[in-house]
Motif scaffolding. Structure first.
Motif, PDB file in Angstrom:
ATOM      1  N   PRO A 268       0.816  -1.231   0.000  1.00  0.00           N
ATOM      2  CA  PRO A 268       0.000   0.000   0.000  1.00  0.00           C
ATOM      3  C   PRO A 268       0.844   1.273   0.000  1.00  0.00           C
ATOM      4  CG  PRO A 268       0.138  -0.893   2.208  1.00  0.00           C
ATOM      5  CD  PRO A 268       0.898  -1.855   1.331  1.00  0.00           C
ATOM      6  N   PHE A 269       0.250   2.362  -0.507  1.00  0.00           N
ATOM      7  CA  PHE A 269       0.754   3.731  -0.379  1.00  0.00           C
ATOM      8  C   PHE A 269       1.997   4.023  -1.227  1.00  0.00           C
ATOM      9  CE2 PHE A 269      -1.011   2.660   3.942  1.00  0.00           C
ATOM     10  CZ  PHE A 269      -2.247   3.242   3.715  1.00  0.00           C
ATOM     11  N   LEU A 270       3.025   3.187  -1.160  1.00  0.00           N
ATOM     12  CA  LEU A 270       4.278   3.473  -1.861  1.00  0.00           C
ATOM     13  C   LEU A 270       4.239   2.911  -3.283  1.00  0.00           C
ATOM     14  CD1 LEU A 270       6.833   2.627   0.983  1.00  0.00           C
ATOM     15  CD2 LEU A 270       5.975   4.876   0.307  1.00  0.00           C
ATOM     16  N   PRO A 271       5.050   3.473  -4.197  1.00  0.00           N
ATOM     17  CA  PRO A 271       5.129   2.922  -5.556  1.00  0.00           C
ATOM     18  C   PRO A 271       5.625   1.474  -5.537  1.00  0.00           C
ATOM     19  CG  PRO A 271       6.144   5.099  -5.454  1.00  0.00           C
ATOM     20  CD  PRO A 271       5.859   4.694  -4.036  1.00  0.00           C
ATOM     21  N   PRO A 272       5.217   0.660  -6.502  1.00  0.00           N
ATOM     22  CA  PRO A 272       5.614  -0.761  -6.521  1.00  0.00           C
ATOM     23  C   PRO A 272       7.118  -0.987  -6.472  1.00  0.00           C
ATOM     24  CG  PRO A 272       3.856  -0.375  -8.097  1.00  0.00           C
ATOM     25  CD  PRO A 272       4.254   0.965  -7.584  1.00  0.00           C
ATOM     26  N   ILE A 273       7.901  -0.193  -7.211  1.00  0.00           N
ATOM     27  CA  ILE A 273       9.350  -0.403  -7.240  1.00  0.00           C
ATOM     28  C   ILE A 273       9.976  -0.136  -5.875  1.00  0.00           C
ATOM     29  CG2 ILE A 273       9.872   1.945  -7.997  1.00  0.00           C
ATOM     30  CD1 ILE A 273      11.656  -1.325  -9.055  1.00  0.00           C
ATOM     31  N   VAL A 274       9.375   0.801  -5.117  1.00  0.00           N
ATOM     32  CA  VAL A 274       9.890   1.093  -3.767  1.00  0.00           C
ATOM     33  C   VAL A 274       9.624  -0.085  -2.842  1.00  0.00           C
ATOM     34  CG1 VAL A 274       9.681   2.615  -1.768  1.00  0.00           C
ATOM     35  CG2 VAL A 274       9.623   3.569  -4.079  1.00  0.00           C
ATOM     36  N   TRP A 275       8.416  -0.657  -2.929  1.00  0.00           N
ATOM     37  CA  TRP A 275       8.108  -1.832  -2.114  1.00  0.00           C
ATOM     38  C   TRP A 275       9.065  -2.977  -2.426  1.00  0.00           C
ATOM     39  CZ3 TRP A 275       6.026  -2.398   2.270  1.00  0.00           C
ATOM     40  CH2 TRP A 275       4.955  -1.598   2.688  1.00  0.00           C
ATOM     41  N   LEU A 276       9.309  -3.206  -3.708  1.00  0.00           N
ATOM     42  CA  LEU A 276      10.205  -4.297  -4.089  1.00  0.00           C
ATOM     43  C   LEU A 276      11.619  -4.047  -3.578  1.00  0.00           C
ATOM     44  CD1 LEU A 276      10.534  -6.955  -5.640  1.00  0.00           C
ATOM     45  CD2 LEU A 276      11.127  -5.606  -7.656  1.00  0.00           C
ATOM     46  N   ALA A 277      12.102  -2.803  -3.703  1.00  0.00           N
ATOM     47  CA  ALA A 277      13.455  -2.481  -3.245  1.00  0.00           C
ATOM     48  C   ALA A 277      13.587  -2.689  -1.735  1.00  0.00           C
ATOM     49  CB  ALA A 277      13.804  -1.038  -3.621  1.00  0.00           C
ATOM     50  N   LEU A 278      12.578  -2.268  -0.970  1.00  0.00           N
ATOM     51  CA  LEU A 278      12.625  -2.446   0.482  1.00  0.00           C
ATOM     52  C   LEU A 278      12.668  -3.924   0.861  1.00  0.00           C
ATOM     53  CD1 LEU A 278      10.057   0.264   1.648  1.00  0.00           C
ATOM     54  CD2 LEU A 278      12.544   0.336   1.886  1.00  0.00           C
ATOM     55  N   LYS A 279      11.867  -4.729   0.189  1.00  0.00           N
ATOM     56  CA  LYS A 279      11.835  -6.160   0.487  1.00  0.00           C
ATOM     57  C   LYS A 279      13.142  -6.846   0.081  1.00  0.00           C
ATOM     58  CE  LYS A 279       6.809  -6.346  -0.080  1.00  0.00           C
ATOM     59  NZ  LYS A 279       5.690  -6.798  -0.938  1.00  0.00           N
ATOM     60  N   VAL A 280      13.690  -6.426  -1.075  1.00  0.00           N
ATOM     61  CA  VAL A 280      14.950  -7.026  -1.535  1.00  0.00           C
ATOM     62  C   VAL A 280      16.084  -6.705  -0.565  1.00  0.00           C
ATOM     63  CG1 VAL A 280      16.711  -6.920  -3.346  1.00  0.00           C
ATOM     64  CG2 VAL A 280      14.303  -7.117  -3.965  1.00  0.00           C
ATOM     65  N   LEU A 281      16.151  -5.461  -0.090  1.00  0.00           N
ATOM     66  CA  LEU A 281      17.244  -5.049   0.795  1.00  0.00           C
ATOM     67  C   LEU A 281      17.084  -5.584   2.208  1.00  0.00           C
ATOM     68  CD1 LEU A 281      17.742  -1.348  -0.366  1.00  0.00           C
ATOM     69  CD2 LEU A 281      19.168  -3.333  -0.884  1.00  0.00           C
ATOM     70  N   ALA A 282      15.850  -5.902   2.608  1.00  0.00           N
ATOM     71  CA  ALA A 282      15.627  -6.411   3.965  1.00  0.00           C
ATOM     72  C   ALA A 282      16.305  -7.766   4.173  1.00  0.00           C
ATOM     73  CB  ALA A 282      14.131  -6.532   4.246  1.00  0.00           C
ATOM     74  N   VAL A 283      16.372  -8.580   3.128  1.00  0.00           N
ATOM     75  CA  VAL A 283      16.946  -9.925   3.269  1.00  0.00           C
ATOM     76  C   VAL A 283      18.458  -9.871   3.501  1.00  0.00           C
ATOM     77  CG1 VAL A 283      17.278 -12.157   2.134  1.00  0.00           C
ATOM     78  CG2 VAL A 283      15.072 -10.982   1.970  1.00  0.00           C
ATOM     79  N   PRO A 284      19.264  -9.127   2.698  1.00  0.00           N
ATOM     80  CA  PRO A 284      20.690  -9.023   3.014  1.00  0.00           C
ATOM     81  C   PRO A 284      20.972  -8.448   4.403  1.00  0.00           C
ATOM     82  CG  PRO A 284      20.297  -8.285   0.782  1.00  0.00           C
ATOM     83  CD  PRO A 284      18.950  -8.482   1.410  1.00  0.00           C
ATOM     84  N   VAL A 285      20.150  -7.477   4.839  1.00  0.00           N
ATOM     85  CA  VAL A 285      20.339  -6.940   6.195  1.00  0.00           C
ATOM     86  C   VAL A 285      20.121  -8.038   7.240  1.00  0.00           C
ATOM     87  CG1 VAL A 285      19.386  -5.352   7.910  1.00  0.00           C
ATOM     88  CG2 VAL A 285      19.774  -4.568   5.570  1.00  0.00           C
ATOM     89  N   PHE A 286      19.119  -8.892   7.010  1.00  0.00           N
ATOM     90  CA  PHE A 286      18.892 -10.026   7.901  1.00  0.00           C
ATOM     91  C   PHE A 286      20.092 -10.981   7.895  1.00  0.00           C
ATOM     92  CE2 PHE A 286      17.505 -14.494   8.147  1.00  0.00           C
ATOM     93  CZ  PHE A 286      17.084 -14.536   9.473  1.00  0.00           C
ATOM     94  N   LEU A 287      20.673 -11.238   6.718  1.00  0.00           N
ATOM     95  CA  LEU A 287      21.840 -12.123   6.633  1.00  0.00           C
ATOM     96  C   LEU A 287      23.034 -11.551   7.393  1.00  0.00           C
ATOM     97  CD1 LEU A 287      21.730 -13.212   2.865  1.00  0.00           C
ATOM     98  CD2 LEU A 287      20.770 -14.383   4.835  1.00  0.00           C
TER      99      LEU A 287
END
Length: 329
Positions: A268-287
């Motif tokens: 919701p609310f944010l552009p699709p590419i922003v949502w995808l970028a946030l989700k993609v970057l969350a995984v390396p931070v978790f690693l």
């Protein structure tokens, strides 16, 4: 004219995907060093450029200028090619990863993916599996017993956890009824599969940690046992290629995790590419967080977890998912 436009669009998409993937991999190294510094109450790199932002460029230049040493007794051709196999297969997998619904260009609908394949999931698994050849061949041809042990460990580990990782994706395919990555994202428009299939999601994350040889599954390197493991005899840019492959794999893992389990670009609310970028970057931070938090497993614990826990649990989860879908739940 349409054919020429299609070729130009394809080349542009390839250049953009390669540039973004390599750029993110380079700065993922900086992010890891900065975050580990904060976790360990110290500073990370902060001298080259503002806030250390030029450190990846300095590291790349340093590796290019370092002497490339080839030990006596190695198979020269295999020794030289092996690091490129590790990095190349990781980059090739991005060809089937979609980054959005599509764009309208000159009146034509252009998919935001290099190759919109209807078996994209199989291609991602196949290309990620090929990376083990670069690791094993580089270790075998190094003519070093520590490298060979690291290569054997890496091959056994990747084969074992590739099986659990692949089985964890079967419920995703059952829900989406497709092997296309775009269709899998479309099937999560209402609810991400991480909520529908939490067991599969956990198995996928653990298997991915082992696939990328990250702590607590970095047994192929295990510097306290094997010096540097499979890449002990490598130097210069060929040494760097192994780590380019590792960090590109981290970005790839973030992308496929977002697509398979986190709803892709939906949000919701944010552009699709922003949502995808946030989700993609969350995984390396978790690693990176797991690297700072968890100890390394023993090798027998590593193999027992894969064969005795994750694989039976993944098979049981497939049966439960099939039963629930058949019952119309």
């Amino acid at each position: 004219m349409d054919m020429l436009l299609g070729v130009v669009v394809m080349l542009v998409k390839m250049a953009v995907v390669l540039g973004v993937a390599l750029g993110l991999a380079a700065y993922m190294i900086l992010l890891e060093r900065k975050l580990l510094g904060r976790f360990q109450v110290r500073y990370g790199p902060n001298r080259v450029g503002y806030f250390g932002l030029l450190q990846p460029l300095a590291d790349g230049l340093k590796m290019l200028l370092k002497e490339d040493i080839i030990p006596d007794g190695v198979d020269r051709r295999i020794f030289l090619v092996a690091p490129a196999v590790v990095a190349g297969t990781a980059l090739a997998a991005f060809a089937v990863v979609p980054f959005g619904d599509g764009l309208t260009l000159f009146g034509h609908r252009v998919p935001q993916v290099v190759v919109d394949s209807n078996v994209g999931l199989l291609l991602v698994l196949a290309l990620s599996s090929l990376a083990v050849y670069g690791l094993a061949l580089g270790a075998w041809t190094s003519d070093n017993k520590y490298s060979l042990l690291g290569g054997i460990r890496g091959a056994a580990q990747m084969i074992s956890y590739e099986l659990a990782l692949g089985l964890s994706l079967v419920p995703v395919v059952m829900h989406a009824r497709s092997l296309s990555l775009s269709d899998i994202v479309a099937a999560q428009a209402g609810l991400p599969f991480a909520l529908l299939e939490p067991v599969a999601f956990v198995i996928f994350i653990i298997g991915s940690l082992a696939e990328t040889k990250r702590v607590p599954f970095d047994l192929p390197e295990a510097e306290n046992e094997l010096q540097a493991g499979f890449h002990t005899e490598y130097s210069g840019m060929r040494f760097a290629l192994f780590f380019v492959g590792e960090y590109v794999n981290m970005v790839l893992l973030g992308a496929v995790t977002a697509i398979f389990f986190l709803g892709g670009w939906h949000g919701p609310f944010l552009p699709p590419i922003v949502w995808l970028a946030l989700k993609v970057l969350a995984v390396p931070v978790f690693l990176i967080w797991t690297r700072a938090s968890l100890p390394r497993l023993r090798y027998d614990q590593l193999m027992a977890l894969g064969w005795k826990v994750l694989i039976p649990l993944a098979l049981l989860n497939i049966l439960v998912t099939g039963a629930l879908l058949a019952a119309g739940v």
